[in-house]
Design an enzyme around this catalytic site. Structure first.
Site, short mmCIF file in Angstrom:
data_model
loop_
_atom_site.label_atom_id
_atom_site.label_comp_id
_atom_site.label_asym_id
_atom_site.label_seq_id
_atom_site.Cartn_x
_atom_site.Cartn_y
_atom_site.Cartn_z
N GLU A 95 0.84 -1.21 0.00
CA GLU A 95 0.00 0.00 0.00
C GLU A 95 0.88 1.25 0.00
O GLU A 95 0.72 2.18 0.80
CB GLU A 95 -0.95 0.00 1.20
N ASP A 135 -27.13 -7.87 -38.94
CA ASP A 135 -27.74 -9.20 -38.88
C ASP A 135 -26.73 -10.31 -38.62
O ASP A 135 -26.96 -11.20 -37.80
CB ASP A 135 -28.51 -9.47 -40.18
N ASP A 177 -31.19 -15.87 -37.50
CA ASP A 177 -31.98 -14.67 -37.20
C ASP A 177 -32.78 -14.32 -38.45
O ASP A 177 -32.32 -13.54 -39.29
CB ASP A 177 -31.06 -13.53 -36.79
#
EC number: 3.1.-.-
Length: 737
Positions: A362, A712, A517
């Site tokens: 730290e 698409d 699709d």
């Protein structure tokens, strides 16, 4: 003390006698078959002549004397490294790599499988011209002089300590850093329970920053302990860390005197330093380690944990400590290793010390006067300072290490969790939580995802980038609107790197996944039917087929036309691949028209059955369709209802694509796109057109690709990747026609 000096003198006297014998006899009587510990440290001298003068010759250890140009070729150095150090590092680390290889990869158990029998016969039939006895003696001396230096290094105490450290760390890694009571035992018990997610791995794993901390510490300690032999020992480290392609310039970074690691909160920084310090103390005789943190309360658990580990591994009689300040570990030789602890409020205990490694935990939060004490160790050539810290970039006082990024100083190296190239991507893209260089993985110690990031931002704006990640501030002027989501490097890789699935089909999965699709329109400027066919290659996804189909006219046969297009794509994929696929799993989106989706599935099934009967290609015997239940009934129909999965699917696809795990086959099939353009380039244009739209004060996210083009094929590919990873096999079933 007298016994130690006598032993060293005896050892040096023996080495002098061995050198004198080799020089006098040209090493002609050396045992030509001796192999030490499974390695070729005593590899025999091979008498083969090379047509170059002595000034252009070089000695390659364990190989022989070659032209000096071979010294710069990676293949020779790689062979040398493996022959010299195979028994030290490969046994444990190769075991880890074998466990991590997916089952779909072929495993080569016979070393001779790398060479064809014909090539081996030709190689065995080659006869090399040999030197005469006088020239041979000179070359023997040069060869064995080099090999003796390796033997001297291998038999040195410092090198043995290094190999012990590598062996012990590998055992800890296999056991996930738990359940190891005695590190020197040959049997290592597996953990009965792992607290953190193991992600189906049979052994412990390291985050990349943890591996880099380990490499920085090991390389530097090696350079200090081995001295003149350090360069040779680095060959071992390249084997151990699986970095055979690292150049000398790259490895020089690991020997720098100061290294900064800036890592997000709760990622296992201190968790990793504890076993690393304990292992270093118990392996390297006389090593001196320092550990400091911002407050005393942060040091106490580290002190206790290191002491407990050493006592559990080696017994309490070898461990001594001064409460809260120093831990000492004793070796049978009488030498001792120490670790000294100090907080930033009282750094007097580390002043005047002679550390080899100084860990500053730290570091961004320690007191300024403590920084001055720590920086003083830069003047010690045998000390490496490793700063490890999280960063609060909202304050200058808690982010001073972040300002060191980009430093070209030869003494300093800064490692951040997110690189400069991808920082803007993480800042702009509200759901990104990790660097693409880190393969966008979710760390084991804390799961960081978009929900966690948004929650942090709700409590305090910019808190995620400042406190958790550290090093970036979200620009609110760009929070609204569209932004691209795919990185340029990922797009370039997708375009350029295309593995062949025809020439080598064995590594790939047996199953194919198809997503359809459908779009019922004859307008080529509007949406068309997107079809994506993918397979798996380990953790990667390979695109086998891609279609963007537009109807010529809206008729009653539109569904049959779409189904025929999908079947044509599948049969062509099967035709060019000689090995029969296992199962074809198809999902047909039914949001727009469920009746048409059922008709498309029926047409695909009819066509695939006809191809199977005609035996025109090695068609799979199992073609399954995703089934959904209709509202209010228990009857399942062959269509897929896309609901709230779309955002999740895109998030998953973006992570996989930016990680380089979505690839296009070199033999990609397309009956609709390839007539006009390269299908991969066609798909890439749609990928770059996809953008993330963020609206509202809560930064609600949606994805769009309609602006200026179609999406698409991207939607089909995204959903194909999603169903292959998240939809169970039991959701697919064949249909009767």
């Amino acid at each position: 003390m007298f016994g130690g000096l006598l032993g060293e003198e005896t050892k040096r006297h023996f080495e002098r006698l061995m050198k004198t014998k080799n020089d006098r006899l040209g090493a002609s009587h050396r045992n030509e078959r001796s192999i030490r510990d499974g390695d070729m440290v005593d590899a025999p001298f091979l008498n083969f002549a090379i047509p170059v003068p002595r000034r252009h010759q070089t000695v390659m250890p364990a190989i022989g004397i070659l032209h000096n140009c071979c010294d710069s070729l990676g293949i020779y150095s790689a062979i040398t490294t493996r022959m010299l150090y195979s028994s030290i590092a490969c046994s444990e680390f190769d075991e880890l790599r074998r466990d991590s290889v997916p089952r779909c990869y072929p495993r080569i158990t016979n070393a001779q499988a790398f060479l064809s029998p014909m090539m081996m016969r030709v190689a065995n039939s080659i006869i090399f011209q040999e030197y005469d006895e006088m020239e041979c003696a000179a070359h023997r001396n040069a060869y064995y002089s080099t090999m003796n230096s390796f033997i001297s290094m291998r038999t040195s105490d410092a090198f043995k300590q290094l190999t012990v450290f590598i062996s012990r760390f590998s055992k800890l890694l296999i056991a996930s850093f738990r359940d190891v009571n005695k590190l020197d035992d040959h049997t290592v018990k597996k953990r009965a329970r792992i607290d953190a997610p193991s992600y189906d791995k049979l052994h412990g794993t390291l985050e990349l920053f943890q591996k880099m901390i380990l490499m920085h510490a090991t390389y530097f300690v090696t350079s200090v302990l081995l001295g003149d032999h350090a360069e040779r020992a680095e060959r071992l480290l390249r084997v151990a860390f699986d970095t055979p392609h690292f150049s000398d310039i790259v490895t020089r970074h690991f020997r720098q005197r100061a290294t900064v690691f800036l890592v997000p909160r709760r990622h296992g920084k201190t968790w990793f330093l504890v076993p690393l310090i304990a292992l270093a103390m118990s392996s390297f005789e006389g090593i001196r380690i320092g550990y400091t943190s911002h407050i005393r309360k942060a040091i106490e658990p580290v002190f206790e944990d290191i002491g407990d580990r050493l006592r559990r591994w080696f017994g309490a009689h070898r461990v001594d400590h001064v409460k809260g300040e120093t831990i000492t570990f004793s070796f049978p030789s009488g030498l001792k290793s120490t670790v000294t602890f100090a907080s930033s409020h009282n750094t007097n205990s580390i002043r005047g010390q002679d550390f080899n490694l100084l860990f500053v935990d730290e570091a961004n939060f320690i007191r300024p006067d403590a920084v001055q004490t720590i920086i003083g160790f830069l003047n010690q050539a045998t000390c490496k300072i490793i700063f490890v810290s999280s960063t609060n970039s909202g304050k200058a006082s808690t982010s001073f290490l972040y300002g060191l990024k980009g430093s070209a100083d030869d003494l300093l190296n800064v490692v951040t969790y997110i690189c400069d190239e991808h920082m803007k991507h993480v800042t702009d893209y509200t759901n990104a939580t990790s660097c693409s260089c880190y393969v966008l993985n979710k760390p084991v110690f804390i799961t960081m995802d978009g929900a966690m990031r948004r929650t942090a931002e709700m409590f305090l704006p910019d808190s995620f980038m400042q406190e958790i990640i550290g090093g970036g501030v979200v620009d609110r002027t760009i929070c609204q609107g569209d932004r691209s989501i795919f990185t340029a490097s990922a797009i370039d890789r997708f375009l350029i790197y295309r593995p062949s699935t025809v020439n080598n089909q064995d590594p790939f999965s047996q199953d194919l996944y198809v997503y359809v699709d459908p779009a019922f329109t004859a307008n080529t400027k509007a949406s068309g039917t997107g079809v994506a066919v993918i397979g798996k290659y380990g953790t990667d996804y390979i695109v086998f087929g891609l279609e963007h189909y537009f109807l010529r006219a809206l008729t009653g046969e539109s569904s049959d036309s779409i189904g025929y297009c999908v079947a044509q794509c599948l049969i062509q994929i099967c035709a060019i691949h000689r090995k029969r696929f296992g199962v074809i799993k198809i999902a047909i989106e039914g949001n727009s028209n469920q009746d048409s989706a059922v008709a498309i599935a029926t047409r695909i099934a009819i066509e695939m059955i006809s191809y199977m009967k005609a035996a025109v290609a090695p068609t799979p015997h199992n073609v399954s369709f995703y089934h959904s239940k209709s509202n209010g009934t228990d009857v399942e129909y062959p269509y897929f209802l896309l609901q709230r999965q779309k955002t999740t699917a895109f998030d998953f696809f973006i992570a996989q694509f930016n990680s380089g795990r979505v690839l296009a086959s070199q033999d990609l099939v397309s009956t609709t796109v390839s007539l006009t353009t390269d299908p991969v380039e066609y798909l890439t244009k749609q990928l770059t057109n996809i953008s993330e739209v963020v609206t509202g004060p809560t930064c609600t996210r949606t994805f769009s690709g309609k602006k200026g083009g179609n999406d698409d094929t991207v939607v089909a590919l995204t959903m194909a990747v999603y169903i292959s990873a998240h939809i169970p096999d039991m959701a697919f079933a064949p249909i009767r026609v």
